[in-house]
Scaffold this active site. Structure first.
Site, mmCIF file in Angstrom:
data_model
loop_
_atom_site.group_PDB
_atom_site.id
_atom_site.type_symbol
_atom_site.label_atom_id
_atom_site.label_comp_id
_atom_site.label_asym_id
_atom_site.label_seq_id
_atom_site.Cartn_x
_atom_site.Cartn_y
_atom_site.Cartn_z
ATOM 1 N N TRP A 133 0.834 -1.210 0.000
ATOM 2 C CA TRP A 133 0.000 0.000 0.000
ATOM 3 C C TRP A 133 0.858 1.246 0.000
ATOM 4 O O TRP A 133 0.551 2.217 -0.684
ATOM 5 C CB TRP A 133 -0.984 -0.025 1.163
ATOM 6 N N ASP B 280 -1.824 6.543 6.423
ATOM 7 C CA ASP B 280 -2.830 5.584 5.964
ATOM 8 C C ASP B 280 -3.088 4.622 7.127
ATOM 9 O O ASP B 280 -2.248 3.789 7.447
ATOM 10 C CB ASP B 280 -2.286 4.834 4.735
ATOM 11 N N LYS C 139 -11.950 -2.096 6.454
ATOM 12 C CA LYS C 139 -11.012 -2.902 7.240
ATOM 13 C C LYS C 139 -11.380 -2.947 8.728
ATOM 14 O O LYS C 139 -11.054 -3.895 9.401
ATOM 15 C CB LYS C 139 -9.580 -2.393 7.082
HETATM 16 C C1 LIG Z 1 -6.898 -2.141 1.803
HETATM 17 C C2 LIG Z 1 -5.937 -1.066 1.993
HETATM 18 C C3 LIG Z 1 -5.850 0.005 1.087
HETATM 19 C C4 LIG Z 1 -6.690 0.097 -0.161
HETATM 20 O O1 LIG Z 1 -7.988 0.429 0.166
HETATM 21 P P1 LIG Z 1 -9.108 0.624 -0.952
HETATM 22 O O2 LIG Z 1 -10.221 1.196 -0.116
HETATM 23 O O3 LIG Z 1 -9.404 -0.716 -1.514
HETATM 24 O O4 LIG Z 1 -8.612 1.570 -1.959
HETATM 25 C C5 LIG Z 1 -4.941 0.997 1.350
HETATM 26 N N1 LIG Z 1 -4.143 0.956 2.430
HETATM 27 C C6 LIG Z 1 -4.203 -0.052 3.325
HETATM 28 C C7 LIG Z 1 -3.284 -0.050 4.499
HETATM 29 C C8 LIG Z 1 -5.099 -1.093 3.124
HETATM 30 O O5 LIG Z 1 -5.163 -2.108 4.006
#
Ligand SMILES: *Cc1c(COP(=O)(O)O)cnc(C)c1O
Length: 355
Positions: free
Chosen positions: A100, A167, A191
């Site tokens: 990511w 993030d 998540k």
């Molecule tokens: C799943 C994930 C993403 C991507 O998320 P989307 O909503 O599918 O774009 C980005 N960063 C992390 C840490 C993730 O676990």
């Protein structure tokens, strides 16, 4: 029978939330209307959005500290470029801790120069780099708090005078931190917070307005702030279910209570991974994630047996990501200690079986 769901995302949410959310599809707030057919401008939904934004800030202890909470679309992946669009004038620093982070770097490179301050790519991202410095002339520093795929988690964050962007897709609301250290926190809902379809973005307002480029309306944080996440039609149902989950977190005692349970679950599973000679952990010990535990068999010939065992026991989503292999147990807030115990028992059963 309800399964023990270890899926990495979309993932388990509280059962109480599923019940209330399903009721709202038939009749929302006794209005005679489904949540799926009401206007996003209706008083009923505006109050859902207000409550979701307010709960997000409250749970992170960011109320009245100059932050705004937004519920946007396009996933965390859209934030990879929105961050750069809104903040990157010349140069930005990124810590590369996995898939990511790498994707965030790729997008940001379209907007300016990116300094990768450190990377753990040399060891397939099984650790968090620690000794690095952030250059003085960057517009911001970006990191990923929890690496969903590799099962590592940042326990400490650098102190920097530069805006700190993080993030937190896979560990938001799972542990206590001084969130006021951060200037932007973003997280795809699916998540640990809600269903897929909305992304929480927490923005410290005073970092905006510093780049010289023109920003298209939909890409601009200022647009969404000025319209309270209602510039265009928001993901009504995803925001609603996220709001219910935030209410649930608050009712359970907030993120402190989540953290206590999450630590118990992680301790239980990691102790077994360390004790059981048939398994070995993937991530470096000090960087292990409390959310996503990654582990492998020491002898791959037991794979078929073990897979049959956990699938037969009502466990879902234990397969590792293809870039790590083995197993990944995602233990988000709504997953119970009992579910983790089920997996630990299975690991012990396998040990007895192959002896
Ligand atoms: C799943 C994930 C993403 C991507 O998320 P989307 O909503 O599918 O774009 C980005 N960063 C992390 C840490 C993730 O676990």
């Amino acid at each position: 029978m309800k399964k023990h769901n270890f899926s990495a995302g979309p993932c388990i949410l509280p059962q109480e939330v599923f019940k209330e959310a399903s009721q709202a599809i038939l009749d929302f707030n006794n209005s005679g209307l489904s949540i799926l057919e009401i206007s996003h401008r209706s008083a009923d939904f505006v109050s859902v959005m207000d409550e979701a934004q307010s709960l997000a800030l409250e749970l992170l202890d960011l109320k009245d500290k100059g932050y705004k909470a937004l519920f946007l679309q396009g996933g965390a992946s859209t934030q990879f470029l929105m961050i750069a669009y809104n903040l990157l004038e010349k140069k930005a620093a990124y810590l590369n801790t996995g898939t990511w982070s790498s994707k965030a770097i790729k997008e940001a490179k379209l907007f300016g120069e990116i300094v990768e301050v450190a990377s753990s790519k040399d060891k397939n991202f099984n650790y968090i780099p620690k000794s690095y410095s952030i250059p003085d002339d960057v517009d911001y520093f970006h990191c990923t708090s929890n690496n969903t795929i590799f099962g590592t988690q940042m326990k400490e964050f650098p102190t920097t005078s530069k805006p700190l962007v993080c993030d937190m897709s896979s560990d938001i609301f799972s542990r206590t931190l001084d969130f006021s250290k951060f200037d932007i926190i973003y997280a795809g809902a699916q998540k640990n917070m809600g269903p897929a379809g909305t992304t929480l973005v927490i923005v410290k307002e005073d970092i905006l307005g510093k780049v010289s480029r023109e920003i298209p309306s939909m890409m601009s944080y200022s647009t969404h702030i000025s319209k309270d996440s209602m510039f265009n039609t928001p993901a009504v149902y995803a925001v609603y279910v996220s709001m219910l989950t935030l209410r649930w977190i608050k009712a359970k005692g907030g993120i402190k209570a989540m953290e206590e349970l999450n630590n118990k679950k992680a301790d239980l599973l990691y102790s077994e991974i360390d004790r059981n000679p048939l398994f070995k952990g993937f991530a470096a010990r000090e960087d292990r994630s409390a959310m996503n535990a990654t582990f492998n068999l020491t002898d791959e010939s037991h794979k078929e047996t073990f897979d049959k065992m956990w699938k037969g026991a009502g466990v879902n989503g234990l397969n590792g990501h293809r870039s790590v292999g083995g197993y990944r147990a995602s233990m988000y807030n709504a997953l119970s200690l009992e579910s983790v115990q089920v997996v630990v028992d299975l690991m012990q059963d396998l040990e007895k079986k192959v002896k």
